[in-house]
Design an enzyme around this catalytic site. Structure first.
Site, PDB file in Angstrom:
ATOM      1  N   ARG A  93      -7.401  -1.785 -71.994  1.00  0.00           N
ATOM      2  CA  ARG A  93      -7.538  -1.016 -73.234  1.00  0.00           C
ATOM      3  C   ARG A  93      -6.174  -0.662 -73.801  1.00  0.00           C
ATOM      4  O   ARG A  93      -5.247  -0.330 -73.065  1.00  0.00           O
ATOM      5  CB  ARG A  93      -8.311   0.284 -72.996  1.00  0.00           C
ATOM      6  CG  ARG A  93      -9.795   0.118 -72.861  1.00  0.00           C
ATOM      7  CD  ARG A  93     -10.496   1.464 -72.971  1.00  0.00           C
ATOM      8  NE  ARG A  93      -9.925   2.454 -72.068  1.00  0.00           N
ATOM      9  CZ  ARG A  93     -10.009   3.785 -72.250  1.00  0.00           C
ATOM     10  NH1 ARG A  93     -10.640   4.255 -73.314  1.00  0.00           N
ATOM     11  NH2 ARG A  93      -9.484   4.612 -71.386  1.00  0.00           N
ATOM     12  N   SER A 119      -3.833   1.496 -62.592  1.00  0.00           N
ATOM     13  CA  SER A 119      -4.660   1.989 -61.483  1.00  0.00           C
ATOM     14  C   SER A 119      -4.665   1.030 -60.292  1.00  0.00           C
ATOM     15  O   SER A 119      -5.707   0.545 -59.847  1.00  0.00           O
ATOM     16  CB  SER A 119      -6.089   2.239 -61.975  1.00  0.00           C
ATOM     17  OG  SER A 119      -6.090   3.211 -62.988  1.00  0.00           O
ATOM     18  N   ASP A 176      -5.110   6.946 -62.589  1.00  0.00           N
ATOM     19  CA  ASP A 176      -6.220   7.588 -63.304  1.00  0.00           C
ATOM     20  C   ASP A 176      -6.460   9.025 -62.858  1.00  0.00           C
ATOM     21  O   ASP A 176      -6.962   9.843 -63.630  1.00  0.00           O
ATOM     22  CB  ASP A 176      -7.503   6.762 -63.173  1.00  0.00           C
ATOM     23  CG  ASP A 176      -7.819   6.412 -61.730  1.00  0.00           C
ATOM     24  OD1 ASP A 176      -7.022   6.733 -60.834  1.00  0.00           O
ATOM     25  OD2 ASP A 176      -8.883   5.805 -61.494  1.00  0.00           O
TER      26      ASP A 176
END
Length: 787
Positions: free
Chosen positions: A414, A475, A530
């Site tokens: 993203r 992550s 995260d």
């Protein structure tokens, strides 16, 4: 099958004889039952009035009498009334009866209800037979509108006026007298027995229900009516006999209709509580409702009325054979089998049921590993790595500006544009797919693809030419050397891009930008995982949020630690967010005492045996597998899915953690649990569904408790660090297990409160911690640099 199962139960009962002979006790009086072997008599009926019994446990009274008389080694293991005995007699494993109905001198019914709907008991799982004692229906006046003067006279003549009103409309003890009073009224109106002395009809009991049943027969009824009346000294005409037959039919038909209405209410309740559109059910029946030769009710109405009032319920009436005898033996045998089964289940699940002492030990061990992880000399030997993130503060609400954020943690990547303003945060984002050939190709190709996606996003958002501070959520396991420097330790989640491990991922991104000749367009100021992003995202909403928690496919936590305690980083002032990487807690063996045989089996089949031990007890990736192995053990012991093949349980990962979340929904009917299991080709009855739910609850409860024990160590350390008697802190939390499981968050919070009573902990659900959180890390960093 029913005979084989019953035979097995009776064999178990025979084995029990060597110790004490089990005794089933049929006691057809109103009792308040709190256990299968404990029942307090509410009131006598049927002519009984023995003193000093009402309000006492009749099982205990019988056991005391047995012991006193020394009649042998007998133990009362089950008490039931005749209605329950009837239901048990008519039940088989393949075709269970879940409702029973007795209409004899008295009347009663019972049915199997989901325990969660029975508020008068403490149990919360499975089903329980509820004895309605519906003979008392109407004692509160609810039936006054349908009571006739004849019913009033019958009630006044009874030994218990004003009570058992429904029973007096239905039971055979009263129907003859209802007919008798109707005949008296008709005679007074000179509609019957003109010229005859009807004084004899004033005597209670001169007409019996058996006579009434014989009179309503279409063939012999008129003859029976004449014979009955003449036996009373009356001289009935043909019309008198015809009208008496009509009265008898009306009284019996009303009895049947009322009985059917009560049954329809029970069936509708069962259907609605189980969330079914249609209900197919077997109803056991006994008493005069069977008819004189075992046929159905002489009026022929129960089925018709039930279909009318409960059209969504398809009923099969099953006639009972000796419900008070055979049924009692079955209840006793089943009680013994269930007791043995319960002992085996408890023994199997005992290692997963943690005590307060177990949890306090986990809390102490977590604290010990945290201290080791923070120490410069001891960090290498700690299972909890306590990695510095170089995030030195949480948002305070003054952050302003526009930022870019990247979120790389799987096959989807993203890019986000985040505007932080006084009125709140605005986000625009786009998802880009990372093809497998790039995930598993070269590092250059991977990071070139990421930069291409960034450039495409900037073009679409009209950001070309603008250089915005960028936060990068990466992550994967990293060793962070600065806020904008993180060395990749190893790939996970299907990635294997070459020439990346051991290198700074931010530098790899910058080199890709240089190759694309857009290096001046990227200003990477922070790289985070995260968990930190979750804390920062929630910190913007709540300034007291200084802990981040992820409980989803995996689990991790971070928190704000005093710099003076962080031996792996230079500096003494202020605080720094520590990425605990607590999923590896226990990799050094300190949690071996908690690992059950089921945990070992799950661990052995993972891609990293012996690693991430704490995570494998808690996170969603593993809970379903733990449940599957427990179910297999129950099958092997003959407790679950008896006589049914269940090859699907042999398939790894067939039992998803999402099934736990669904099965444990409060109020979910067992039929829904059954449907889930049937979808897995597991043909479970309701008893087995209840057991599967218990297994799921045990595994998820342990996970929540262990998570709470770890968190208790964190909040207690923060409280002690700050020298506070009471700590108020907020935990930003994310993850599908925490969000989607119906009980996990409640169990976690309750256990945390018990283990850390001096800490007032608030939980705040994160919204896009991996995206918005990364931007906020960048925002805090930029604002800190400018101030």
């Amino acid at each position: 099958m029913e005979k084989r199962r019953l035979r097995g139960d009776l064999i178990n009962a025979n084995k029990y004889v060597k110790e004490r002979l089990p005794l089933g006790f049929v006691f057809p009086f109103s009792c308040r039952q709190t256990r299968l072997d404990k029942a307090e008599l509410i009131s006598w009926s049927k002519g009984f009035s023995c003193s000093d019994v009402e309000g006492k446990d009749v099982v205990q009274l019988l056991q005391l009498a047995i012991n006193k008389q020394e009649v042998g080694e007998l133990e009362v293991v089950a008490l039931m009334n005749d209605t329950v005995g009837t239901m048990m007699t008519c039940s088989t494993r393949e075709i269970p009866c879940e409702v029973a109905l007795i209409v004899d001198k008295g009347t009663n019914s019972c049915f199997m209800a989901d325990v969660q709907h029975v508020q008068t008991v403490e149990e919360t799982r499975g089903r329980m037979c509820v004895n309605t004692e519906w003979g008392c229906f109407g004692d509160d006046g609810a039936l006054d509108d349908i009571l006739t003067p004849y019913d009033q006279h019958v009630d006044e003549e009874s030994s218990n006026p004003g009570v058992k009103r429904f029973e007096k409309l239905v039971g055979s003890l009263y129907l003859g007298d209802v007919v008798r009073h109707a005949l008296i009224a008709l005679a007074a109106e000179k509609a019957l027995f003109i010229g005859s002395n009807v004084t004899v009809l004033g005597t209670k009991g001169v007409l019996t229900t058996q006579q009434v049943v014989e009179i309503i027969s279409s063939k012999e009824g008129m003859t029976k009516a004449r014979m009955t009346l003449e036996a009373l000294g009356l001289r009935p005409s043909e019309r008198d006999c015809c009208r008496m037959q009509q009265v008898c039919r009306a009284v019996v038909s009303r009895s049947a209709a009322l009985c059917a209405a009560g049954l329809a209410a029970i069936l509708s309740l069962i259907r609605q509580s189980r969330g079914l559109e249609r209900l197919m059910i077997n109803v056991a029946v006994d008493g005069w409702i069977r008819g004189s030769r075992g046929e159905s009710h002489p009026s022929g109405m129960p089925h018709t009325v039930t279909r009318l009032l409960a059209p969504e319920c398809l009923v099969n009436l099953k006639l009972s054979e000796d419900g008070t005898g055979r049924g009692a033996a079955m209840v006793t045998a089943v009680a013994l089998r269930l007791a043995d089964q319960r002992r085996e289940v408890n023994q199997l699940l005992a290692p997963l049921r943690l005590t307060r002492a177990d949890l306090e030990r986990v809390q102490a061990l977590m604290r010990q590993e945290m201290d080791l992880g923070l120490g410069r000399e001891t960090n290498a030997n700690a299972s909890v790595r306590m990695l510095p993130t170089y995030v030195r503060g949480t948002p305070d609400g003054t952050e302003r500006g526009e930022f870019l954020a990247l979120d790389l943690g799987g096959t989807n990547f993203r890019v986000l544009a985040v505007r932080v303003a006084e009125k709140g945060i605005q986000i625009a984002s786009q998802i880009y797919v990372i093809p497998t050939n790039i995930m598993q190709g070269t590092g250059e190709a991977l990071f070139d693809h990421i930069v291409d996606c960034i450039m495409d996003f900037q073009m679409k958002q009209d950001l070309k030419g603008r250089v915005l501070p960028l936060g990068f959520t990466f992550s994967f396991p990293c060793k962070q050397l600065g806020l904008d420097k993180a060395v990749l330790l190893n790939w996970t989640k299907g990635f294997s891009a070459s020439d990346c491990v051991g290198k700074d991922v931010v530098q790899l991104l910058r080199e890709a930008a240089q190759r694309k000749q857009v290096e001046k367009a990227l200003n990477v100021v922070a790289v985070v995982n995260d968990t930190v992003g979750t804390m920062m995202s929630c910190g913007y909403e709540d300034p007291e949020c200084e802990i981040g928690l992820i409980v989803g496919t995996g689990t991790n936590a971070c928190y704000m630690e005093e710099m003076q305690n962080v031996g792996t980083v230079e500096g003494e002032q202020g605080r720094m967010c520590i990425n605990m990487e607590w999923g590896a807690f226990g990799d050094n063996g300190c949690l071996d005492h908690l690992f059950t045989e089921f945990d070992q089996m799950v661990d052995e089949k993972t891609i990293n045996p012996g690693k991430q031990r704490f995570e494998k007890l808690i996170s969603g990736m593993y809970l379903g597998e733990i449940v599957r192995h427990i179910l297999l053990a129950l099958v092997e012991k003959g407790i679950l899915f008896q006589d049914k093949a269940c090859p699907t349980l042999q398939n790894r990962d067939i039992f998803k953690t999402k099934f736990l979340s669904t099965i444990e929904i409060d109020g979910l009917a067992l039929t829904k649990v059954q449907a889930i299991l049937w979808d897995l080709e597991l043909q479970a009855n309701f008893e087995e569904c209840s057991l599967v739910r218990e297994v799921c609850q045990t595994v998820s409860l342990r996970a929540a408790q262990l998570c709470a024990a770890g968190l208790a160590a964190v909040v207690e350390k923060m409280r002690e660090n700050r020298g506070l008697g009471q700590l108020a802190v907020t935990v930003g939390v994310d993850g599908t297990l925490y969000k989607m499981h119906p009980c996990f968050s409640e169990h976690l919070q309750q256990t945390l409160q018990d283990l850390a009573p001096n800490c007032a902990v608030t939980f705040l659900l994160s919204e896009d911690g991996s995206g918005k959180g990364a931007a906020l890390v960048a925002a805090v960093a930029v604002c800190g640099a400018e101030s």
